[in-house]
Design a protein around this motif. Structure first.
Motif, short mmCIF file in Angstrom:
data_model
loop_
_atom_site.label_atom_id
_atom_site.label_comp_id
_atom_site.label_asym_id
_atom_site.label_seq_id
_atom_site.Cartn_x
_atom_site.Cartn_y
_atom_site.Cartn_z
N TYR A 135 69.32 49.22 114.65
CA TYR A 135 68.25 49.03 115.58
C TYR A 135 67.85 47.33 115.42
O TYR A 135 67.67 46.62 114.61
CB TYR A 135 66.83 49.63 114.65
N SER A 136 67.43 46.93 116.90
CA SER A 136 67.40 45.59 117.07
C SER A 136 65.84 45.65 117.39
O SER A 136 65.06 45.89 118.28
CB SER A 136 67.92 45.13 118.38
N ALA A 137 65.11 45.04 116.22
CA ALA A 137 63.73 45.18 115.98
C ALA A 137 62.86 44.34 117.16
O ALA A 137 61.73 44.93 117.58
CB ALA A 137 62.96 44.62 114.79
N ALA A 138 63.45 43.30 117.66
CA ALA A 138 62.56 42.71 118.78
C ALA A 138 62.84 43.21 120.09
O ALA A 138 61.99 43.15 120.79
CB ALA A 138 63.06 41.33 118.61
N GLN A 139 63.98 43.51 120.37
CA GLN A 139 64.14 44.31 121.60
C GLN A 139 63.61 45.79 121.71
O GLN A 139 63.69 46.41 122.75
CB GLN A 139 65.84 44.14 122.04
N GLU A 140 63.55 46.11 120.28
CA GLU A 140 63.13 47.68 120.25
C GLU A 140 64.14 48.28 120.80
O GLU A 140 63.60 49.41 121.40
CB GLU A 140 61.73 47.84 120.61
N LYS A 141 65.31 48.23 120.55
CA LYS A 141 66.41 49.20 120.89
C LYS A 141 67.64 49.45 120.09
O LYS A 141 67.93 48.34 119.41
CB LYS A 141 66.72 49.06 122.05
N TRP A 142 68.32 50.42 120.31
CA TRP A 142 69.62 50.71 119.53
C TRP A 142 70.75 50.09 120.25
O TRP A 142 70.61 50.26 121.21
CB TRP A 142 69.73 52.02 119.30
N LEU A 143 71.47 49.32 119.21
CA LEU A 143 72.39 48.63 119.69
C LEU A 143 73.81 49.33 119.19
O LEU A 143 74.06 49.17 117.92
CB LEU A 143 72.65 47.30 119.56
N GLU A 144 74.92 49.67 119.94
CA GLU A 144 75.76 50.29 119.45
C GLU A 144 76.97 49.04 118.73
O GLU A 144 77.16 47.89 119.35
CB GLU A 144 76.78 50.72 120.58
N VAL A 145 77.16 49.12 117.76
CA VAL A 145 78.05 48.15 116.84
C VAL A 145 79.48 48.79 116.30
O VAL A 145 80.38 47.97 115.87
CB VAL A 145 77.34 47.66 115.46
N SER A 146 79.33 50.06 116.39
CA SER A 146 80.80 50.59 115.89
C SER A 146 81.17 52.13 116.68
O SER A 146 80.17 52.63 116.86
CB SER A 146 81.02 50.90 114.38
N SER A 147 82.32 52.24 116.70
CA SER A 147 82.73 53.55 117.32
C SER A 147 84.10 53.89 116.50
O SER A 147 84.92 53.09 116.24
CB SER A 147 83.10 53.06 118.75
N VAL A 148 83.76 54.94 115.95
CA VAL A 148 85.08 55.39 115.16
C VAL A 148 85.25 56.65 115.51
O VAL A 148 84.75 57.62 115.81
CB VAL A 148 84.52 55.81 113.53
N SER A 149 86.79 56.74 115.90
CA SER A 149 87.62 57.75 116.59
C SER A 149 88.74 58.32 115.88
O SER A 149 89.45 57.64 115.30
CB SER A 149 87.82 57.62 118.03
N ASN A 150 88.68 59.84 116.11
CA ASN A 150 90.08 60.30 115.79
C ASN A 150 90.71 60.77 117.10
O ASN A 150 90.17 61.38 117.81
CB ASN A 150 89.95 61.60 114.79
N PHE A 151 92.06 60.03 117.29
CA PHE A 151 92.54 60.58 118.51
C PHE A 151 93.77 61.48 118.56
O PHE A 151 94.34 61.95 119.24
CB PHE A 151 93.48 59.07 118.72
N GLU A 152 93.59 61.99 117.11
CA GLU A 152 94.64 63.17 116.87
C GLU A 152 95.97 62.64 117.35
O GLU A 152 96.32 61.49 116.83
CB GLU A 152 94.07 64.50 117.43
N ALA A 153 96.64 63.34 118.01
CA ALA A 153 98.17 62.99 118.31
C ALA A 153 98.26 62.39 119.75
O ALA A 153 99.20 62.28 120.15
CB ALA A 153 98.85 64.36 118.37
N PHE A 154 96.96 62.41 120.34
CA PHE A 154 96.97 61.90 121.72
C PHE A 154 97.59 60.28 122.08
O PHE A 154 98.52 60.20 122.83
CB PHE A 154 95.69 61.82 122.20
N GLN A 155 97.23 59.34 121.03
CA GLN A 155 98.07 58.15 121.21
C GLN A 155 99.30 58.21 120.69
O GLN A 155 100.37 57.66 121.32
CB GLN A 155 97.24 57.24 120.40
N ALA A 156 99.62 58.76 119.52
CA ALA A 156 100.77 59.14 118.71
C ALA A 156 101.85 59.59 119.87
O ALA A 156 102.97 59.31 119.89
CB ALA A 156 100.48 60.03 117.59
N ASN A 157 101.61 60.36 120.88
CA ASN A 157 102.35 61.11 121.82
C ASN A 157 102.83 59.82 122.63
O ASN A 157 104.11 60.01 122.95
CB ASN A 157 101.75 62.07 122.61
N ARG A 158 102.01 59.10 123.13
CA ARG A 158 102.33 57.90 124.04
C ARG A 158 103.12 57.04 123.27
O ARG A 158 103.94 56.47 123.68
CB ARG A 158 101.08 57.18 124.62
N LEU A 159 102.81 56.73 122.06
CA LEU A 159 103.26 55.59 121.28
C LEU A 159 104.66 56.11 120.83
O LEU A 159 105.44 55.32 120.28
CB LEU A 159 102.49 55.41 119.82
#
Length: 424
Positions: free
Chosen positions: A343-367
């Motif tokens: 939460y950015s208190a002066a802008q009064e809004k939420w800012l994305e700072v992290s994205s955590v993902s499970n790609f399962e085998a999707f990347q692994a298949n390409r890799l």
RNA sequence: GGAGAAAUGGCAGAGCGGUCGAAUGCGGCAGUCUUGAAAACUGUUGUACCGCAAGGUACCGGGGGUUCGAAUCCCUCUUUCUCCGCCA
């Protein structure tokens, strides 16, 4: 990308799950199945032809050795027809494969069943919210870009002069605070058992395909035409590609790597207040955690990574929330993603700072990243990654949320790294 | 950037255009021997696709070509090494 066999064996599931992305995959899936059948058929024919040619070639060789040149030459004539047929078939095979690959590239990962239905970020599911929100006094509500200017921490105009918009220059205590954050994040990751990596900041085309930036998202990356290289949009790309074409042993799991790198994004089409200050940049710093896991353990790992990132934000004493992305907001390659927003208190809004993902085998298949199980069978691994954390918006939130009459308070955990506790 | 040499299985390293998916050594795995271990000996040991299976096909850095037949010959790209130049 998804595995053809998986699509064939779970056709209904694939189509149903992809509706979470508001995508009707039926035509593509049907086409894939048909093409794969064609592929098998042509390959069988081709293999038979080649087997026949191999046999004839062997015979001809033997005949020559026995001095029966006339007979050999008769057989030679036969091979011409075979060769013509197999060339045609080979071409057919190539075009089928090409078409099949193109279709497979078009298909995004299938969302986990926990992924909520929905179209936009408004449909994301709130998982956790740190209640203590900062409310600033009226006379202490400066946005970070003004604070950065007042205390001479970050110079946006200078960046414009040297490079262009979106390339800020950090100065003095601003630079030190930035470096402190990087060190803090790296140290915390190390405590959690991650190996630190300093990867190349440019990658080749194969790496872009490996993690799914290519095809399609080349517009997001800076491209060096002269050398055919892409500037990385995230450390995920080089660090995950370490494991391209690698066969791991089961005891190698989990593989945990962390890397600090600058990230480069073209962000074409962004404008307005979204790009004000540190909100959206063309170059920014990020510490990225990447794990390679056994398929059975990937979701428990995802939760552990979420917990790990929570601890970072707790220690920085920032208000934040976690959302599970809905199907419409989910990245192309991801099966499930949690976003962290401060939460950015002066802008009064939420800012994305992290994205955590499970790609399962999707990347692994390409890799083609696989492991050998106890029975000696090779299977695809699961890949995961998350920002821990992206720096600019953390910096923005720290500046805004901690502003006082006397200056900006530096979070306690950072003081050992900065050497100062107040910016004034 | 210029000149030369090279690229073969987990590693090392052979390989006259046919008998080469590839000798040999090391390593790995299984076994014999041993109270146990080591040593020694025996066997086994790449990936992918098709097939219920038997088996078949493809792969010797990548791509293309010559040939009935290519690890082996030709072209091209990439990478590595050596020498020269430049350089933090």
């Amino acid at each position: 990308m998804l595995q053809t066999n998986f699509i064939k064996e779970n056709t209904a599931l694939v189509i149903e799950r992809l509706t979470k992305r508001n995508l009707d995959a039926t035509p593509i899936v049907e086409n894939i199945i048909k093409l794969d059948d064609d592929r098998k058929k042509t390959q069988q024919e081709l293999d038979n032809l080649l087997a026949e040619s191999n046999r004839l070639a062997k015979q001809i060789g033997d005949l020559f050795k026995e001095g029966k040149a006339a007979e050999a030459n008769t057989l030679k004539l036969q091979t011409a027809e075979l060769k013509e047929k197999s060339t045609t078939l080979k071409e057919q095979q190539n075009s089928i494969n090409e078409e099949l690959t193109q279709l497979l590239y078009q298909l995004p990962n299938i969302p986990n069943q926990l992924v909520p239905n929905g179209k936009t970020d408004a449909d994301n599911k709130l998982i956790f919210e740190n209640k203590k929100q900062v409310s600033l006094a009226e006379n202490n509500k400066l946005p970070h870009w003004e604070l950065a200017k007042n205390y001479d921490l970050i110079d946006f105009e200078l960046g414009v002069k040297i490079t262009g918009a979106g390339f800020p220059v950090y100065k003095g205590k601003g630079a030190k605070l930035q470096r402190a954050l990087i060190n803090f994040f790296l140290n915390e990751a190390e405590k959690n058992g991650y190996q630190e990596i300093i990867p190349p900041l440019m990658v080749n085309e194969a790496s872009g395909y490996g993690t799914g930036q290519l095809p399609d998202k080349e517009g997001q990356m800076y491209y060096v035409t002269e050398d055919d290289l892409y500037l990385i949009p995230t450390a995920e790309v080089p660090i995950t590609n370490i494991y391209r074409d690698v066969i791991l042993k089961e005891e190698d799991f989990p593989i945990k790597n962390v890397g600090y790198t600058p990230c480069f994004r073209r962000e074409a089409g962004s404008y307005g207040k979204d790009v004000r200050g540190l909100n959206r940049l063309h170059q920014f710093d990020k510490v990225e955690i990447v794990q390679i896991q056994h398929p059975e353990k990937s979701y428990e790992t995802l939760e552990a990574m979420v917990e790990q990132i929570k601890q970072l934000l707790n220690q920085l004493n920032l208000p934040y929330r976690i959302v599970r992305l809905c199907g419409g907001d989910l990245g192309f390659t991801s099966a499930m993603t949690y976003d962290f927003e401060v939460y950015s208190a002066a802008q009064e809004k939420w800012l994305e700072v992290s994205s955590v993902s499970n790609f399962e085998a999707f990347q692994a298949n390409r890799l083609k990243c696989r492991y050998k199980d106890k029975n000696g069978k090779t299977n695809l691994v699961h890949t995961l990654n998350g920002s821990a954390l992206a720096l600019p918006r953390i910096m923005a939130a720290i500046l805004e949320n901690n502003q006082t009459e006397n200056g900006i308070n530096v979070p306690e955990v950072l003081v050992p790294f900065t050497g100062f506790n107040l910016i004034n």
